[in-house]
Structure formats: C-alpha cells, structure tokens
Motif scaffolding. Sequence first.
Motif, mmCIF file in Angstrom:
data_model
loop_
_atom_site.group_PDB
_atom_site.id
_atom_site.type_symbol
_atom_site.label_atom_id
_atom_site.label_comp_id
_atom_site.label_asym_id
_atom_site.label_seq_id
_atom_site.Cartn_x
_atom_site.Cartn_y
_atom_site.Cartn_z
ATOM 1 N N PRO A 163 5.591 25.363 -22.275
ATOM 2 C CA PRO A 163 5.678 26.791 -21.948
ATOM 3 C C PRO A 163 4.591 27.649 -22.563
ATOM 4 O O PRO A 163 4.415 28.798 -22.149
ATOM 5 N N THR A 164 3.853 27.132 -23.548
ATOM 6 C CA THR A 164 2.822 27.958 -24.190
ATOM 7 C C THR A 164 1.402 27.493 -23.878
ATOM 8 O O THR A 164 0.446 28.114 -24.328
ATOM 9 N N SER A 165 1.250 26.426 -23.099
ATOM 10 C CA SER A 165 -0.085 25.829 -22.942
ATOM 11 C C SER A 165 -1.032 26.687 -22.121
ATOM 12 O O SER A 165 -2.251 26.528 -22.212
ATOM 13 N N ALA A 166 -0.492 27.600 -21.307
ATOM 14 C CA ALA A 166 -1.357 28.465 -20.496
ATOM 15 C C ALA A 166 -1.615 29.821 -21.165
ATOM 16 O O ALA A 166 -2.226 30.691 -20.563
ATOM 17 N N LEU A 167 -1.165 29.982 -22.401
ATOM 18 C CA LEU A 167 -1.242 31.279 -23.064
ATOM 19 C C LEU A 167 -2.417 31.366 -24.027
ATOM 20 O O LEU A 167 -2.837 30.368 -24.620
ATOM 21 N N ASP A 168 -2.919 32.581 -24.201
ATOM 22 C CA ASP A 168 -3.895 32.831 -25.252
ATOM 23 C C ASP A 168 -3.207 32.618 -26.602
ATOM 24 O O ASP A 168 -1.999 32.856 -26.739
ATOM 25 N N PRO A 169 -3.970 32.207 -27.621
ATOM 26 C CA PRO A 169 -3.353 31.881 -28.915
ATOM 27 C C PRO A 169 -2.471 32.974 -29.497
ATOM 28 O O PRO A 169 -1.408 32.698 -30.061
ATOM 29 N N GLU A 170 -2.885 34.250 -29.339
ATOM 30 C CA GLU A 170 -2.097 35.320 -29.964
ATOM 31 C C GLU A 170 -0.785 35.568 -29.241
ATOM 32 O O GLU A 170 0.092 36.270 -29.762
ATOM 33 N N MET A 171 -0.619 35.012 -28.047
ATOM 34 C CA MET A 171 0.620 35.209 -27.296
ATOM 35 C C MET A 171 1.631 34.077 -27.503
ATOM 36 O O MET A 171 2.784 34.192 -27.089
ATOM 37 N N ILE A 172 1.192 33.004 -28.123
ATOM 38 C CA ILE A 172 2.053 31.824 -28.237
ATOM 39 C C ILE A 172 3.282 32.114 -29.089
ATOM 40 O O ILE A 172 4.411 31.776 -28.724
ATOM 41 N N ASN A 173 3.079 32.785 -30.215
ATOM 42 C CA ASN A 173 4.198 32.988 -31.144
ATOM 43 C C ASN A 173 5.317 33.831 -30.556
ATOM 44 O O ASN A 173 6.493 33.603 -30.859
ATOM 45 N N GLU A 174 4.969 34.794 -29.693
ATOM 46 C CA GLU A 174 6.028 35.635 -29.138
ATOM 47 C C GLU A 174 6.949 34.830 -28.224
ATOM 48 O O GLU A 174 8.141 35.135 -28.120
ATOM 49 N N VAL A 175 6.425 33.798 -27.591
ATOM 50 C CA VAL A 175 7.261 32.921 -26.771
ATOM 51 C C VAL A 175 8.037 31.948 -27.655
ATOM 52 O O VAL A 175 9.243 31.730 -27.468
ATOM 53 N N LEU A 176 7.355 31.365 -28.654
ATOM 54 C CA LEU A 176 8.041 30.437 -29.555
ATOM 55 C C LEU A 176 9.157 31.126 -30.334
ATOM 56 O O LEU A 176 10.184 30.506 -30.629
ATOM 57 N N ASP A 177 8.978 32.408 -30.647
ATOM 58 C CA ASP A 177 10.030 33.137 -31.358
ATOM 59 C C ASP A 177 11.308 33.229 -30.515
ATOM 60 O O ASP A 177 12.421 33.075 -31.038
ATOM 61 N N VAL A 178 11.150 33.469 -29.206
ATOM 62 C CA VAL A 178 12.316 33.522 -28.315
ATOM 63 C C VAL A 178 12.986 32.146 -28.246
ATOM 64 O O VAL A 178 14.210 32.028 -28.310
ATOM 65 N N MET A 179 12.170 31.097 -28.137
ATOM 66 C CA MET A 179 12.717 29.742 -28.080
ATOM 67 C C MET A 179 13.426 29.364 -29.378
ATOM 68 O O MET A 179 14.485 28.724 -29.367
ATOM 69 N N THR A 180 12.852 29.784 -30.500
ATOM 70 C CA THR A 180 13.470 29.502 -31.799
ATOM 71 C C THR A 180 14.828 30.180 -31.915
ATOM 72 O O THR A 180 15.804 29.587 -32.391
ATOM 73 N N GLU A 181 14.899 31.419 -31.460
ATOM 74 C CA GLU A 181 16.174 32.145 -31.502
ATOM 75 C C GLU A 181 17.220 31.454 -30.627
ATOM 76 O O GLU A 181 18.386 31.337 -31.003
ATOM 77 N N LEU A 182 16.813 30.996 -29.458
ATOM 78 C CA LEU A 182 17.730 30.262 -28.579
ATOM 79 C C LEU A 182 18.275 29.017 -29.272
ATOM 80 O O LEU A 182 19.467 28.715 -29.210
ATOM 81 N N ALA A 183 17.380 28.289 -29.924
ATOM 82 C CA ALA A 183 17.790 27.073 -30.621
ATOM 83 C C ALA A 183 18.789 27.392 -31.728
ATOM 84 O O ALA A 183 19.794 26.693 -31.898
ATOM 85 N N ARG A 184 18.540 28.466 -32.458
ATOM 86 C CA ARG A 184 19.435 28.835 -33.561
ATOM 87 C C ARG A 184 20.800 29.274 -33.055
ATOM 88 O O ARG A 184 21.804 29.180 -33.772
ATOM 89 N N GLU A 185 20.850 29.746 -31.812
ATOM 90 C CA GLU A 185 22.130 30.148 -31.220
ATOM 91 C C GLU A 185 22.894 28.967 -30.626
ATOM 92 O O GLU A 185 23.997 29.130 -30.118
#
Length: 242
Positions: A163-185
């Motif tokens: 899900p992050t491979s097409a993103l510029d580096p500075e945009m990757i974390n904002e997607v990973l943060d959403v995924m991390t929150e999902l995992a924690r839930e």
Amino acid sequence: MIGIQHVSKWYKDFQVLKDCSTSVAKGEVVVICGPSGSGKSTLIKCVNALENFQKGEIVIDGTSLGDPATDLPKLRSRVGMVFQSFELFPHLSIIDNLTLAQEKVIGRGRDEAMAKGMALLERVGLRSQAAKYPGQLSGGQQQRVAIARALAMDPIAMLFDEPTSALDPEMINEVLDVMTELAREGMTMMCVTHEMGFARRVAHRVVFMDYGQIVEDRATGDFFENPKTDRARAFLSKILNH
C-alpha cells in the motif's frame, strides 16, 4: 480466520505459487515479504479470489473459495482490499467513493452510508476533504481514503498489497499510522510490504517468500533476529541496511 493450504498457481507453463500453506488467526497481523517476483501479491490476491489458483484450498471464516456454491462477490465484500494503486473512482467525490459500495453491494440507505463514510474519513484525518475529488488529494491522502472505503464495508479481515510502494517517502508514514491503529484495534490483517519497521512494530508473524514458495513463516522477533535460511538472511541484510 484465513487458512491457506497447499496452494499452487500457474500462468500457462509458469508456476507462480508452489505449495503455499499458512494461516491467519482472528486479530492476527501477518506481513508477507520477499524480493520482487516472489509471488507475494499473487498469493494475497488469491485470498480475495481476485486471482484463481489451480491446486489447494483457501478458507475464509469457514467459507472455502474453491467451493462452487460460494458467492465470491459476497465474500469479497467482507474482506477489505487495499491496492498499490489507489483504485478510487476519479469522477466521484471522496465521500461518494465511500458510499457507493455501501449502497449498491450491502444495501445501506444513503443517510446511513453517508454517516459511516464521514465517520471513517474523520478516523483517517480527511473529513474536511469529503467533497473533493481524488485528483485533488495527495497520494498518501488517496491511500487513506482507499483504506476508509474498505473499512466502510465492515470487513472481517483486511488485505494490503504494497500500500505504500507508490507513495513519496514523506507520505508513507501517514498511511502506516492508519494501518498501525487498525492492527492495535484487533483487525485481522495480511500485508504485503517492504516496510520492515512497520513489520517489526506491528506484525505477529512474518511470511518470507521466494520463487513462489513460502521459505519462512515465523514469529516476527524470531524472523528478524535469527532467520533460518540463507535466502532470508541475504534479503534482510540488503533491506535493513538501506
């Protein structure tokens, strides 16, 4: 929640998956990694019946994908999928991208679908963008919309294909943060990704693939600290040093 048993797949004479077996328990997060061309994306697409397979069995929440009686569109509506490319409808507003499948596939009324969509946009930090169109958003924002769209269907599991491979580096974390929150839930998740920091932080297990085979399937700490195979060690030495 997800069982994969002895799955093999061919493209004509080329075997792309070779006797793959693994499973994902309810609430478990499994990261699938490996070099390009190793079969990672093909395997995860087979889990959502977006790719056919010729041998083996995949069972999701007790339903076999290979059973002719299985309603595959209904099953897909229960398993969220987030792609490398965002796959948003460019001619629809962001909120309409979230409501369309809710109304057409699972029969929600317009008001309920709108309320669900707006709540999910709030969750991914994009409520203020609801009236815009995908082309007006950054890549990271579009991918967060894609995640919200998948969640709008109340999935029992989520699949992520790089899900992050097409993103510029500075945009990757904002997607990973959403995924991390999902995992924690407690969302059940299978993630194809090269983001090893995310894997270390979030995954319960890591599946390492090469040449269409599952080479290692181990607890995350064990995989990173003491990979069993030379192939996994070589992969980690390259990807963790850059």
